[in-house]
Design an enzyme around this catalytic site. Structure first.
Site, PDB file in Angstrom:
ATOM      1  N   CYS A 196       5.084 -11.189  11.853  1.00  0.00           N
ATOM      2  CA  CYS A 196       4.892  -9.332  10.886  1.00  0.00           C
ATOM      3  C   CYS A 196       5.576 -10.459   9.778  1.00  0.00           C
ATOM      4  CB  CYS A 196       6.184  -9.075  11.835  1.00  0.00           C
ATOM      5  SG  CYS A 196       7.369  -8.998  12.186  1.00  0.00           S
ATOM      6  N   GLU A 243       9.386  -1.189  15.152  1.00  0.00           N
ATOM      7  CA  GLU A 243       9.450  -1.943  14.051  1.00  0.00           C
ATOM      8  C   GLU A 243       7.860  -3.099  14.630  1.00  0.00           C
ATOM      9  OE1 GLU A 243      11.312  -3.272  11.990  1.00  0.00           O
ATOM     10  OE2 GLU A 243      13.376  -3.472  12.331  1.00  0.00           O
TER      11      GLU A 243
HETATM   12  P1  NAP Z   1       1.384  -5.865  21.242  1.00  0.00           P
HETATM   13  O1  NAP Z   1       0.756  -6.111  22.305  1.00  0.00           O
HETATM   14  O2  NAP Z   1       2.099  -4.498  20.566  1.00  0.00           O
HETATM   15  O3  NAP Z   1       2.897  -6.119  22.347  1.00  0.00           O
HETATM   16  C1  NAP Z   1       4.303  -5.828  22.231  1.00  0.00           C
HETATM   17  C2  NAP Z   1       5.519  -5.470  23.632  1.00  0.00           C
HETATM   18  O4  NAP Z   1       4.800  -4.362  23.787  1.00  0.00           O
HETATM   19  C3  NAP Z   1       5.221  -6.743  25.015  1.00  0.00           C
HETATM   20  O5  NAP Z   1       6.149  -6.228  25.127  1.00  0.00           O
HETATM   21  C4  NAP Z   1       3.371  -5.612  25.652  1.00  0.00           C
HETATM   22  O6  NAP Z   1       3.694  -6.039  26.515  1.00  0.00           O
HETATM   23  C5  NAP Z   1       4.389  -4.038  25.013  1.00  0.00           C
HETATM   24  N1  NAP Z   1       3.506  -2.746  24.948  1.00  0.00           N
HETATM   25  C6  NAP Z   1       2.442  -3.410  24.735  1.00  0.00           C
HETATM   26  N2  NAP Z   1       1.057  -1.846  24.647  1.00  0.00           N
HETATM   27  C7  NAP Z   1       2.784  -1.262  25.313  1.00  0.00           C
HETATM   28  C8  NAP Z   1       2.282   0.209  25.188  1.00  0.00           C
HETATM   29  N3  NAP Z   1       1.009   0.851  25.133  1.00  0.00           N
HETATM   30  N4  NAP Z   1       3.576   0.659  25.346  1.00  0.00           N
HETATM   31  C9  NAP Z   1       4.064   0.329  25.954  1.00  0.00           C
HETATM   32  N5  NAP Z   1       4.467  -1.394  25.570  1.00  0.00           N
HETATM   33  C10 NAP Z   1       3.284  -2.333  25.769  1.00  0.00           C
HETATM   34  O7  NAP Z   1       2.479  -7.106  20.856  1.00  0.00           O
HETATM   35  P2  NAP Z   1       1.971  -8.418  20.600  1.00  0.00           P
HETATM   36  O8  NAP Z   1       0.868  -8.743  19.892  1.00  0.00           O
HETATM   37  O9  NAP Z   1       3.098  -9.117  21.266  1.00  0.00           O
HETATM   38  O10 NAP Z   1       3.162  -8.629  19.108  1.00  0.00           O
HETATM   39  C11 NAP Z   1       2.055  -9.045  17.947  1.00  0.00           C
HETATM   40  C12 NAP Z   1       2.810  -7.764  16.506  1.00  0.00           C
HETATM   41  O11 NAP Z   1       3.999  -7.050  16.722  1.00  0.00           O
HETATM   42  C13 NAP Z   1       1.461  -7.526  15.287  1.00  0.00           C
HETATM   43  O12 NAP Z   1       1.721  -6.862  15.593  1.00  0.00           O
HETATM   44  C14 NAP Z   1       3.572  -8.393  14.739  1.00  0.00           C
HETATM   45  O13 NAP Z   1       3.636  -7.758  13.104  1.00  0.00           O
HETATM   46  C15 NAP Z   1       4.156  -7.103  15.423  1.00  0.00           C
HETATM   47  N6  NAP Z   1       6.078  -7.917  15.003  1.00  0.00           N
HETATM   48  C16 NAP Z   1       6.171  -7.292  14.670  1.00  0.00           C
HETATM   49  C17 NAP Z   1       7.958  -7.305  14.238  1.00  0.00           C
HETATM   50  C18 NAP Z   1       8.794  -6.557  13.417  1.00  0.00           C
HETATM   51  O14 NAP Z   1       9.976  -7.238  13.518  1.00  0.00           O
HETATM   52  N7  NAP Z   1       8.536  -5.141  12.240  1.00  0.00           N
HETATM   53  C19 NAP Z   1       8.266  -8.409  14.833  1.00  0.00           C
HETATM   54  C20 NAP Z   1       7.352  -9.451  15.324  1.00  0.00           C
HETATM   55  C21 NAP Z   1       6.096  -9.201  15.913  1.00  0.00           C
HETATM   56  P3  NAP Z   1       2.290  -7.219  27.212  1.00  0.00           P
HETATM   57  O15 NAP Z   1       3.350  -7.844  26.999  1.00  0.00           O
HETATM   58  O16 NAP Z   1       2.783  -6.570  28.405  1.00  0.00           O
HETATM   59  O17 NAP Z   1       1.098  -6.357  27.339  1.00  0.00           O
END
Ligand code: NAP
Length: 460
Positions: free
Chosen positions: A265, A231
């Protein structure tokens, strides 16, 4: 990123947490595998009872939990309370519907030469959930409630800036009566996700987060042939046609863009307005965006709190600076306020072109891009030109326009005359760069189940 609670209101580090040592992580993985072996044998009715206990407990603790959410990521207290209420509803939904979702589905035995044939849905074991901070309880609940109902075991790697929410969730499920180790939180950095996902004791993963994180986890899951649900980001189109009620459409446009301090998102992020109502829409939208109260998320009258992280605010600013530098116009907002806290005002930008980063990427903050278009077809061409395809919105009273929109918009969800949101009752998810798989409803539950085909021939 250090695992810590840092106040988005002051920038102060409030509490630091130690990462799991290698030995502690190994212990948790072993416990999860042991729990999966016995938990799958519990009845769905028993699991439903534990879900109901979790719902009751969360309802009782709603005030303190809402404060914790606001403290860790800055959304308004009112929004945090709504998030908690949604989690309570989600738990009860799966407690009520789980048994029906898990019923065997009979096939046509005669056509396949069998005495009986059916599909039985069985849990697949330990599922790793990598989750974001923006809805720190609900994002997890969307995975956990159906997964635990199905008889799976959860391992949560939450975002590093919401460790208190992460630990609370483990405690919530344990306290509700779920057997030990059925739901565990792993305080680990994202670098260690690969090790956990490659571990043979982990059957599958779900990630909600950014596209780069999704690509990385999806590639690892592919390498070890494990199921994954992704997601990811969205830059949802919000299309307004002349037949729409403009008052209602602009009220909802503001909510769509500023929901969750602009960090969802499914925020409406790109607004396409028919040229016949373009000026009227912009006038109303800009006035309403400008009238929102930005400030302390715990204060009664606040509409928009701070962004969750300092780097998040820097990203939002850099998108606006890039667009303005290349000729875009800011109609309201666009300047960070002085003083402490990672605040950014509701902002409306016009004149965005493909030369600007915000045209192609996701702005995770309260910045709306508005274009006028000559027709619904033109709006759909623009909307579909984006790499993402999560939600989409149309405001129109015209039946033919609604049908065209549903048929042609490239998104996982199409909402008409209402803002995109998630309900446990209906599926949630995206296409294209927004990921794959579905959460919620029966579809979400079945993502992490083995649909086992059973064929039984005649005796003798
Ligand atoms: P993010 O940086 O991708 O982090 C999300 C999760 O993934 C965190 O637990 C993070 O851990 C982990 N993570 C980051 N890089 C990783 C990698 N290379 N390998 C494995 N795990 C990794 O995203 P965010 O800034 O927290 O959230 C915002 C994003 O989420 C936006 O793009 C938003 O649109 C999307 N989102 C999508 C949905 C949906 O249902 N489609 C819902 C909500 C949010 P750390 O915190 O330790 O880095």
């Amino acid at each position: 990123m250090a695992i810590a609670t840092t106040s988005p209101v002051t920038g102060e580090v409030l509490r630091k947490f130690d990462e799991l040592t290698p030995e502690e992580l190994e212990d948790k993985l072993a416990r999860a595998a042991a729990a999966a072996a016995s938990y799958r044998l519990t009845s769905v009715e028993q699991r439903a009872g534990w879900l109901r206990h979790a719902a009751e407990r969360l309802e009782q603790e709603a005030q303190s939990v809402s404060r914790m959410i606001t403290t860790e990521m800055g959304k308004t207290l009112r929004a945090a309370e709504q998030e908690v209420a949604k989690c309570v509803h989600g738990l009860r939904f799966y407690a009520d519907q789980g048994p029906a979702f898990l019923r065997d589905v009979n096939g046509d035995a005669g056509r396949v030469g069998a005495k009986q044939t059916f599909v039985t849905y069985q849990p697949i074991g330990v599922v790793l959930a990598v989750m974001p901070w923006n809805l720190p309880l609900w994002q997890v609940m969307r995975f956990a409630a159906p997964a635990l109902t199905a008889g799976n075991v959860g391992l949560l790697k939450h975002a590093s800036n919401v460790p208190q929410c992460a630990l609370y969730l483990e405690e919530l499920f344990r306290g509700a009566g779920f057997p030990d180790d059925v739901f565990q939180t792993l305080l680990i950095s994202s670098r260690r996700v690969e090790q956990v996902l490659r571990d043979p004791r982990v059957a599958a993963a779900t990630l909600t987060g950014s596209e780069p994180a999704g690509r990385s986890v999806g590639a690892i899951a592919g390498d070890v042939t494990k199921k994954v649900v992704l997601e990811l980001g969205g830059s949802d189109p919000f299309i307004v046609m002349p037949s729409a009620n403009l008052e209602r459409a602009t009220d909802n446009a503001v909510k769509a863009r500023c929901l969750n301090n602009g960090q969802s998102c499914i925020n409406g992020k790109r607004f396409f307005v028919h040229q016949d109502i373009g000026d009227a829409f912009l006038e109303m939208f800009v006035a309403k965006m400008g009238a929102l109260v930005v400030g302390d998320p715990t204060a009664e009258g606040t509409d928009v709190g701070p962004l969750a992280t300092e780097s998040g605010r820097r990203d939002v600013e850099s998108y606006v600076e890039d667009a303005v530098g290349k000729g875009a116009t800011v109609l309201v907002g666009g300047e960070r306020p002085d003083g402490p806290g990672w605040y950014y005002p509701p902002t409306v930008v016009t004149g965005v072109t493909p030369a600007m980063r915000m045209y192609h990427e996701e702005v995770f903050g309260p910045v709306a891009q508005v274009w006028t278009v000559s027709s619904l077809e033109a709006a759909l061409r623009e909307a579909n030109g984006h790499p993402y395809g999560l939600g989409s919105n149309l405001w129109s009273e015209d039946e033919a326009e609604r049908e065209l929109f549903v048929r042609d918009v490239q998104s996982g969800m199409a909402f008409i005359n209402g803002n995109t949101t998630s309900y446990p009752e209906i599926p949630f998810g995206g296409i294209k760069g927004s990921g794959y798989g579905r959460e919620l409803s029966d579809l979400g539950m079945r993502e992490f189940m083995n649909a086992k085909t059973v064929w039984i021939g005649a005796d003798g």
